[in-house]
Design an enzyme around this catalytic site. Structure first.
Site, PDB file in Angstrom:
ATOM      1  N   ASN A 152       7.119  53.313 -85.976  1.00  0.00           N
ATOM      2  CA  ASN A 152       6.577  53.409 -84.617  1.00  0.00           C
ATOM      3  C   ASN A 152       7.453  52.662 -83.621  1.00  0.00           C
ATOM      4  O   ASN A 152       7.637  53.109 -82.478  1.00  0.00           O
ATOM      5  CB  ASN A 152       5.153  52.849 -84.571  1.00  0.00           C
ATOM      6  CG  ASN A 152       4.139  53.808 -85.175  1.00  0.00           C
ATOM      7  OD1 ASN A 152       4.377  55.003 -85.244  1.00  0.00           O
ATOM      8  ND2 ASN A 152       3.017  53.278 -85.633  1.00  0.00           N
ATOM      9  N   HIS A 154      13.987  42.178 -57.316  1.00  0.00           N
ATOM     10  CA  HIS A 154      14.792  43.403 -57.206  1.00  0.00           C
ATOM     11  C   HIS A 154      15.128  43.703 -55.753  1.00  0.00           C
ATOM     12  O   HIS A 154      14.310  43.507 -54.851  1.00  0.00           O
ATOM     13  CB  HIS A 154      14.056  44.590 -57.820  1.00  0.00           C
ATOM     14  CG  HIS A 154      14.368  44.798 -59.265  1.00  0.00           C
ATOM     15  ND1 HIS A 154      15.619  45.153 -59.717  1.00  0.00           N
ATOM     16  CD2 HIS A 154      13.596  44.679 -60.373  1.00  0.00           C
ATOM     17  CE1 HIS A 154      15.604  45.266 -61.035  1.00  0.00           C
ATOM     18  NE2 HIS A 154      14.394  44.970 -61.462  1.00  0.00           N
ATOM     19  N   HIS A 168      18.725  39.712 -60.798  1.00  0.00           N
ATOM     20  CA  HIS A 168      17.443  39.858 -60.101  1.00  0.00           C
ATOM     21  C   HIS A 168      16.376  38.938 -60.687  1.00  0.00           C
ATOM     22  O   HIS A 168      15.439  38.557 -59.985  1.00  0.00           O
ATOM     23  CB  HIS A 168      16.987  41.325 -60.117  1.00  0.00           C
ATOM     24  CG  HIS A 168      16.434  41.787 -61.424  1.00  0.00           C
ATOM     25  ND1 HIS A 168      17.193  42.437 -62.373  1.00  0.00           N
ATOM     26  CD2 HIS A 168      15.190  41.690 -61.961  1.00  0.00           C
ATOM     27  CE1 HIS A 168      16.452  42.725 -63.416  1.00  0.00           C
ATOM     28  NE2 HIS A 168      15.229  42.285 -63.205  1.00  0.00           N
ATOM     29  N   ARG A 182      22.720  67.181 -49.968  1.00  0.00           N
ATOM     30  CA  ARG A 182      23.155  67.552 -51.319  1.00  0.00           C
ATOM     31  C   ARG A 182      24.640  67.890 -51.355  1.00  0.00           C
ATOM     32  O   ARG A 182      25.112  68.674 -52.177  1.00  0.00           O
ATOM     33  CB  ARG A 182      22.342  68.740 -51.828  1.00  0.00           C
ATOM     34  CG  ARG A 182      22.081  68.731 -53.332  1.00  0.00           C
ATOM     35  CD  ARG A 182      21.269  67.578 -53.776  1.00  0.00           C
ATOM     36  NE  ARG A 182      20.811  67.695 -55.152  1.00  0.00           N
ATOM     37  CZ  ARG A 182      19.952  66.862 -55.705  1.00  0.00           C
ATOM     38  NH1 ARG A 182      19.460  65.860 -54.991  1.00  0.00           N
ATOM     39  NH2 ARG A 182      19.573  67.011 -56.953  1.00  0.00           N
ATOM     40  N   ASP A 240      -2.012  39.929 -53.084  1.00  0.00           N
ATOM     41  CA  ASP A 240      -2.336  40.068 -51.661  1.00  0.00           C
ATOM     42  C   ASP A 240      -1.481  39.152 -50.792  1.00  0.00           C
ATOM     43  O   ASP A 240      -1.980  38.357 -49.988  1.00  0.00           O
ATOM     44  CB  ASP A 240      -3.827  39.802 -51.435  1.00  0.00           C
ATOM     45  CG  ASP A 240      -4.706  40.862 -52.073  1.00  0.00           C
ATOM     46  OD1 ASP A 240      -4.204  41.972 -52.324  1.00  0.00           O
ATOM     47  OD2 ASP A 240      -5.891  40.584 -52.322  1.00  0.00           O
ATOM     48  N   LEU A 298      12.423  53.624 -60.282  1.00  0.00           N
ATOM     49  CA  LEU A 298      13.549  54.322 -60.898  1.00  0.00           C
ATOM     50  C   LEU A 298      14.695  54.580 -59.926  1.00  0.00           C
ATOM     51  O   LEU A 298      15.500  55.484 -60.124  1.00  0.00           O
ATOM     52  CB  LEU A 298      13.064  55.640 -61.519  1.00  0.00           C
ATOM     53  CG  LEU A 298      11.965  55.479 -62.568  1.00  0.00           C
ATOM     54  CD1 LEU A 298      11.535  56.830 -63.102  1.00  0.00           C
ATOM     55  CD2 LEU A 298      12.417  54.578 -63.715  1.00  0.00           C
ATOM     56  N   TYR A 324      16.855  58.802 -66.358  1.00  0.00           N
ATOM     57  CA  TYR A 324      17.307  57.638 -65.603  1.00  0.00           C
ATOM     58  C   TYR A 324      18.820  57.622 -65.405  1.00  0.00           C
ATOM     59  O   TYR A 324      19.312  57.167 -64.373  1.00  0.00           O
ATOM     60  CB  TYR A 324      16.886  56.335 -66.286  1.00  0.00           C
ATOM     61  CG  TYR A 324      15.429  56.246 -66.668  1.00  0.00           C
ATOM     62  CD1 TYR A 324      14.454  56.999 -66.009  1.00  0.00           C
ATOM     63  CD2 TYR A 324      15.016  55.412 -67.696  1.00  0.00           C
ATOM     64  CE1 TYR A 324      13.126  56.917 -66.373  1.00  0.00           C
ATOM     65  CE2 TYR A 324      13.686  55.305 -68.064  1.00  0.00           C
ATOM     66  CZ  TYR A 324      12.738  56.079 -67.404  1.00  0.00           C
ATOM     67  OH  TYR A 324      11.424  55.999 -67.759  1.00  0.00           O
TER      68      TYR A 324
END
Length: 415
Positions: A211, A99, A121, A306, A26, A39, A227
């Site tokens: 894993n 960042h 950063h 674009r 806060d 991202l 990404y």
């Protein structure tokens, strides 16, 4: 200071945030993270890739706490204190405070605008953390939780990737706390801290090796497919070009009233607090100015329309091959080579071969595993590098395309 707070997280469900972390959340310095996309420019290509660093940091705080509490509950001999746990959670919460706009794109901008400066950063995160504590008088809240200056240093060392020291009040036996990487729930359950070859590390059960590979493979695929998608990287490049051209014209006011241009805004944390992804609209809202400012506006408008830099082709190269990129850019100054590097971690090769595991039948025996010892289906190489070749001048595209094709046809030593 208030009480712990229950937050409904989009990924982890209901998570409990410690009161001191809520106090940090806060503040204007932390709330700034709401306006930084996790991202970067990926949402220009994948509309749903729009979550913020605010959400990401809440999740990191939660997972960091889960892992250390799991170690605390299963290994009392580690002497993990409540203060240790809280510090690790705060570090997870605040690790992204530094960042800049559009995250890693801003780091590229800083490298190109200030080649002699090593902008990191993580270091800015530590500066912003100090600023946050001072501006909001939070040290008194730290003291009520039994935390002092050494704990503040410990938090910053966790963010920066430091090590135990007298300054942060942690000895060598707490070195494993600096390895907290916020793994998934099953990995948390099968993790422990152990002294291996004279140093303390987080180790996993031998059966979890595959894993770990799967988790890192999933991360690599996200980088490869999303990404570092070709169009995302082109938009990144255009954004950096726009920021470079608007550098002198885009200013933020610091705490002393001094105005800092975009590439110098990190010098004052009051000014840096206002640096968010809104920088592109700040540039576009500026009245007609210098030629470079108008060029920046044109690039940003081209992103929205674009009308992107022309994609010419791509080349697969070896991880250590810098010659191809140099040859291309020397032969065709109008060509831009974007390096797409996807791997299983920050190191070349198989970084998981450095991870220690404990044996199923003997938890005091620690081993490392090569890929072929885990599964024959695992890859032999763990870094994939491509060069995307683009140009701002589409008139030269065919010449560059012909050169790329000639490089593809060139026989390799294996052939």
């Amino acid at each position: 200071m208030g009480k712990n707070k229950l937050v409904n997280d989009a990924v982890h469900g209901h998570i409990e945030i410690p009161a001191l972390c809520v106090r940090i959340i806060d503040t204007p310095q932390f709330q700034r993270l709401r306006f930084l996309q996790q991202l970067g420019t990926a949402s220009f290509v994948f509309p749903a890739a729009s979550h913020s660093r605010f959400e990401h940091c809440l999740g990191t705080c939660h997972l960091a706490g889960q892992l250390v509490r799991s170690l605390h509950s299963r290994q009392e001999e580690l002497n993990i204190s409540e203060e240790d746990i809280l510090c690790v959670q705060i570090a997870g919460l605040c690790h992204d405070l530094g960042h800049g706009a559009f995250s890693h794109s801003f780091e590229v901008f800083m490298r190109e605008s200030k080649p002699s400066m090593k902008f990191k950063h993580e270091e800015i995160s530590c500066e912003m953390f100090d600023h946050l504590l001072k501006e909001n008088n939070i040290m008194s809240d730290f003291e009520r939780e039994g935390l002092g200056e050494k704990d503040v240093q410990f938090i910053k060392d966790l963010i920066i990737g430091g090590a135990p020291s007298e300054a942060n009040g942690r000895g060598a036996e707490k070195a494993f706390l600096f390895e907290v990487t916020f793994e998934y729930e099953r990995l948390i359950c099968f993790s422990k801290a152990a002294e291996v070859e004279g140093e303390w590390h987080i180790v996993f059960k031998e059966t979890e090796a595959e894993n770990l590979y799967e988790m890192n493979h999933a991360r690599a695929m996200l980088h490869k497919k999303a990404y570092q998608h070709r169009v995302v990287m082109i938009i990144d490049r255009m954004l950096v070009d726009a920021l470079l051209k608007a550098d002198d014209s885009t200013e933020y006011t610091g705490g002393d009233g001094k105005r800092y241009k975009l590439s110098e805004v990190h010098r004052d944390m009051t000014a840096y607090t206002f640096l968010t992804d809104d920088v592109i609209h700040r540039i576009l809202r500026k009245p007609t100015g210098s030629g470079r400012l108008e060029e920046a506006k044109m690039i940003l408008n081209n992103i929205f329309k674009r009308n992107l830099y022309a994609y010419i082709g791509e080349l697969q190269v070896d991880a250590g091959d810098g010659e191809t990129k140099d040859e291309l850019e020397e032969k065709f100054p109008e060509a831009l080579c974007l390096t797409k590097r996807v791997g299983f971690g920050s190191k070349e090769g198989n970084p998981l071969e450095e991870q220690h595991f404990y044996r199923r039948g003997n938890q005091e025996a620690y081993i490392t595993l090569r890929a072929n010892e885990v599964s024959r289906m695992l890859p032999r190489e763990f870094t994939d590098v491509k060069l995307y070749v683009i140009t701002r001048d589409s008139c030269q595209a065919q010449r560059i395309r012909d050169f790329i094709e000639s490089k593809r046809r060139r026989p390799t030593e294996d052939q």
